[in-house]
Design a protein around this motif. Structure first.
Motif, PDB file in Angstrom:
ATOM      1  N   THR A  24      52.094  -7.766  29.268  1.00  0.00           N
ATOM      2  CA  THR A  24      51.252  -8.693  28.505  1.00  0.00           C
ATOM      3  C   THR A  24      49.824  -8.131  28.454  1.00  0.00           C
ATOM      4  O   THR A  24      49.374  -7.457  29.385  1.00  0.00           O
ATOM      5  CB  THR A  24      51.170 -10.094  29.143  1.00  0.00           C
ATOM      6  OG1 THR A  24      50.449 -10.022  30.374  1.00  0.00           O
ATOM      7  CG2 THR A  24      52.547 -10.693  29.377  1.00  0.00           C
ATOM      8  N   LEU A  43      52.911  -7.774  24.791  1.00  0.00           N
ATOM      9  CA  LEU A  43      53.140  -9.192  24.523  1.00  0.00           C
ATOM     10  C   LEU A  43      51.841  -9.955  24.732  1.00  0.00           C
ATOM     11  O   LEU A  43      51.271  -9.931  25.832  1.00  0.00           O
ATOM     12  CB  LEU A  43      54.216  -9.736  25.478  1.00  0.00           C
ATOM     13  CG  LEU A  43      54.384 -11.259  25.488  1.00  0.00           C
ATOM     14  CD1 LEU A  43      54.893 -11.769  24.137  1.00  0.00           C
ATOM     15  CD2 LEU A  43      55.328 -11.697  26.602  1.00  0.00           C
ATOM     16  N   GLY A  45      51.020 -13.023  25.515  1.00  0.00           N
ATOM     17  CA  GLY A  45      51.784 -14.157  26.025  1.00  0.00           C
ATOM     18  C   GLY A  45      50.926 -15.409  26.132  1.00  0.00           C
ATOM     19  O   GLY A  45      49.711 -15.338  26.352  1.00  0.00           O
ATOM     20  N   ASP A  46      51.593 -16.562  26.009  1.00  0.00           N
ATOM     21  CA  ASP A  46      50.834 -17.799  26.218  1.00  0.00           C
ATOM     22  C   ASP A  46      50.577 -18.015  27.708  1.00  0.00           C
ATOM     23  O   ASP A  46      49.923 -18.988  28.107  1.00  0.00           O
ATOM     24  CB  ASP A  46      51.485 -19.017  25.544  1.00  0.00           C
ATOM     25  CG  ASP A  46      52.870 -19.327  26.073  1.00  0.00           C
ATOM     26  OD1 ASP A  46      53.399 -18.540  26.898  1.00  0.00           O
ATOM     27  OD2 ASP A  46      53.442 -20.355  25.665  1.00  0.00           O
ATOM     28  N   SER A  47      51.035 -17.070  28.544  1.00  0.00           N
ATOM     29  CA  SER A  47      50.626 -17.053  29.958  1.00  0.00           C
ATOM     30  C   SER A  47      49.108 -16.962  30.057  1.00  0.00           C
ATOM     31  O   SER A  47      48.543 -17.220  31.119  1.00  0.00           O
ATOM     32  CB  SER A  47      51.275 -15.875  30.698  1.00  0.00           C
ATOM     33  OG  SER A  47      51.093 -14.664  29.987  1.00  0.00           O
ATOM     34  N   ASP A  85      53.313 -14.860  21.419  1.00  0.00           N
ATOM     35  CA  ASP A  85      53.973 -16.137  21.684  1.00  0.00           C
ATOM     36  C   ASP A  85      53.541 -17.195  20.684  1.00  0.00           C
ATOM     37  O   ASP A  85      52.345 -17.345  20.405  1.00  0.00           O
ATOM     38  CB  ASP A  85      53.581 -16.639  23.084  1.00  0.00           C
ATOM     39  CG  ASP A  85      54.620 -16.295  24.129  1.00  0.00           C
ATOM     40  OD1 ASP A  85      55.820 -16.244  23.793  1.00  0.00           O
ATOM     41  OD2 ASP A  85      54.223 -16.056  25.283  1.00  0.00           O
ATOM     42  N   LYS A 114      57.342 -14.645  19.213  1.00  0.00           N
ATOM     43  CA  LYS A 114      58.305 -15.033  20.263  1.00  0.00           C
ATOM     44  C   LYS A 114      58.283 -16.545  20.418  1.00  0.00           C
ATOM     45  O   LYS A 114      57.195 -17.149  20.397  1.00  0.00           O
ATOM     46  CB  LYS A 114      57.935 -14.358  21.596  1.00  0.00           C
ATOM     47  CG  LYS A 114      58.811 -14.802  22.767  1.00  0.00           C
ATOM     48  CD  LYS A 114      58.715 -13.868  23.943  1.00  0.00           C
ATOM     49  CE  LYS A 114      57.616 -14.174  24.932  1.00  0.00           C
ATOM     50  NZ  LYS A 114      57.675 -15.530  25.535  1.00  0.00           N
ATOM     51  N   HIS A 138      63.454 -16.352  23.752  1.00  0.00           N
ATOM     52  CA  HIS A 138      63.054 -16.420  25.171  1.00  0.00           C
ATOM     53  C   HIS A 138      63.918 -17.488  25.817  1.00  0.00           C
ATOM     54  O   HIS A 138      63.752 -18.681  25.527  1.00  0.00           O
ATOM     55  CB  HIS A 138      61.559 -16.757  25.257  1.00  0.00           C
ATOM     56  CG  HIS A 138      61.012 -16.766  26.664  1.00  0.00           C
ATOM     57  ND1 HIS A 138      59.706 -16.449  26.951  1.00  0.00           N
ATOM     58  CD2 HIS A 138      61.580 -17.063  27.858  1.00  0.00           C
ATOM     59  CE1 HIS A 138      59.490 -16.530  28.258  1.00  0.00           C
ATOM     60  NE2 HIS A 138      60.620 -16.923  28.827  1.00  0.00           N
ATOM     61  N   ILE A 204      62.395 -10.574  32.898  1.00  0.00           N
ATOM     62  CA  ILE A 204      61.322 -10.850  33.871  1.00  0.00           C
ATOM     63  C   ILE A 204      61.972 -11.736  34.928  1.00  0.00           C
ATOM     64  O   ILE A 204      62.412 -12.861  34.626  1.00  0.00           O
ATOM     65  CB  ILE A 204      60.050 -11.462  33.214  1.00  0.00           C
ATOM     66  CG1 ILE A 204      59.033 -11.844  34.294  1.00  0.00           C
ATOM     67  CG2 ILE A 204      60.352 -12.623  32.277  1.00  0.00           C
ATOM     68  CD1 ILE A 204      57.609 -12.060  33.770  1.00  0.00           C
ATOM     69  N   VAL A 214      59.392  -6.869  31.359  1.00  0.00           N
ATOM     70  CA  VAL A 214      58.026  -7.288  31.022  1.00  0.00           C
ATOM     71  C   VAL A 214      57.405  -7.929  32.261  1.00  0.00           C
ATOM     72  O   VAL A 214      58.109  -8.585  33.044  1.00  0.00           O
ATOM     73  CB  VAL A 214      57.998  -8.259  29.810  1.00  0.00           C
ATOM     74  CG1 VAL A 214      58.755  -9.551  30.069  1.00  0.00           C
ATOM     75  CG2 VAL A 214      56.556  -8.577  29.382  1.00  0.00           C
ATOM     76  N   VAL A 216      53.469  -9.855  33.564  1.00  0.00           N
ATOM     77  CA  VAL A 216      52.119 -10.303  33.224  1.00  0.00           C
ATOM     78  C   VAL A 216      51.148  -9.296  33.872  1.00  0.00           C
ATOM     79  O   VAL A 216      51.252  -9.028  35.070  1.00  0.00           O
ATOM     80  CB  VAL A 216      51.888 -11.738  33.766  1.00  0.00           C
ATOM     81  CG1 VAL A 216      50.432 -12.151  33.654  1.00  0.00           C
ATOM     82  CG2 VAL A 216      52.791 -12.728  33.027  1.00  0.00           C
TER      83      VAL A 216
HETATM   84  O1  KIV Z   1      53.692 -15.784  28.232  1.00  0.00           O
HETATM   85  C1  KIV Z   1      54.146 -14.786  28.783  1.00  0.00           C
HETATM   86  O2  KIV Z   1      53.439 -13.962  29.365  1.00  0.00           O
HETATM   87  C2  KIV Z   1      55.582 -14.592  28.750  1.00  0.00           C
HETATM   88  C3  KIV Z   1      56.171 -13.584  29.685  1.00  0.00           C
HETATM   89  C4  KIV Z   1      56.155 -14.113  31.050  1.00  0.00           C
HETATM   90  C5  KIV Z   1      57.533 -13.155  29.265  1.00  0.00           C
HETATM   91  O3  KIV Z   1      56.265 -15.251  28.023  1.00  0.00           O
END
Ligand code: KIV
Length: 265
Positions: A24, A43, A45-47, A85, A114, A138, A204, A214, A216
């Motif tokens: 990410t 990615l 990511g919405d993380s 995401d 995603k 996902h 993950i 993947v 973070v």
């Molecule tokens: O938001 C994110 O970082 C993710 C990963 C954990 C796959 O979806």
């Protein structure tokens, strides 16, 4: 790898049995380091809701947040495929999903969107794909459903749950998803899905049997206050961000990450 990574290229890696490395990123500086190091997928990511905003979960992340961060990442990604995401509640209907996905692509520069969900989201995936929008699924642990699970819990541990997750994978493939993330599921289930679908699986917390991995980036660098069980701090053993990213890619490509200590049985 000197050319832009495409979905066909990733498909070729799966067929050749070569692992795919994904990380990410949420800004240009990290994205540039990853892109130069040879990561195949970045990615957005919405993380970011948790690691950048300090929220408990990803539910408060907005479309504007995702566009803002995706723009920074896509601007500097010369080779890596940029996947973004779709935030919570941005894909409840087919038309809303298409409008938002197109915004992420046109304004954010995303190449693939995603979304979380399996059979329940197959119709939405079909709608997106029919509009020419590449989709990554996902399944397994879906962080946007954390309140439904009552916490971040491994999914698919009993036979009934495992069959449902396998059915989710097949439904996503039938709907036209070009790849899928498998999060926090037992190693054997992830291997079974990887063997039974023709599109790449990116794991993950799903074991080394997936087509790719993947993590973070904040977990790779040991910056998260509660680094999850399936993550590994690569900065400790390397000493710089660039070498940590390179070591992660090497470990994924050679199958030394994830080990069993980062997986669920
Ligand atoms: O938001 C994110 O970082 C993710 C990963 C954990 C796959 O979806």
């Amino acid at each position: 790898m000197n050319e832009k990574v495409t979905i066909d290229y990733l498909q070729g890696l799966k067929q050749a049995g070569e692992k795919i490395a994904a990380l990410t990123a949420y800004d240009a500086s990290f994205a540039r380091i990853m892109d130069e190091a040879g990561v195949e997928i970045i990615l957005v990511g919405d993380s970011l809701g948790m690691v950048l905003h300090g929220a408990e979960d990803t539910l408060s992340v907005s479309m504007q947040d995702m566009i803002y961060h995706c723009k920074m990442v896509s601007r500097v990604s010369r080779q890596a495929l940029v996947v973004v995401d779709m935030p919570y509640r941005s894909y409840e209907t087919g038309s809303e999903a298409c409008d938002n996905a197109l915004e992420l692509m046109e304004m954010g520069g995303a190449e693939v969107v995603k979304l979380e969900g399996g059979a329940d989201k197959a119709k939405i995936v079909e709608d997106l794909v029919s509009r020419g929008i590449p989709v990554c699924g996902h399944i397994g642990l879906q962080p946007q459903s954390v309140r439904k699970y009552g916490g971040y819990k491994v999914q698919g541990r009993n036979e009934e749950q495992a069959e449902l997750i396998l059915a989710d994978a097949k439904a996503l493939q039938a709907a036209g998803a070009c790849m899928m993330v498998l999060e926090c599921i037992p190693v054997a289930l992830a291997e079974r899905i990887t063997n039974e679908v023709s599109v790449p699986t990116i794991g993950i917390g799903a074991g080394a049997g997936c087509d790719g991995q993947v993590l973070v980036i904040y977990d790779v660098l040991g910056l998260s206050p509660h680094s999850p069980y399936m993550a590994k701090n690569f900065l400790n053993e390397t000493g710089s961000i660039r070498s940590a990213v390179k070591e992660y890619i090497h470990a994924v490509k050679t199958g030394t990450f994830p080990g069993l200590e980062h997986s669920f049985i």
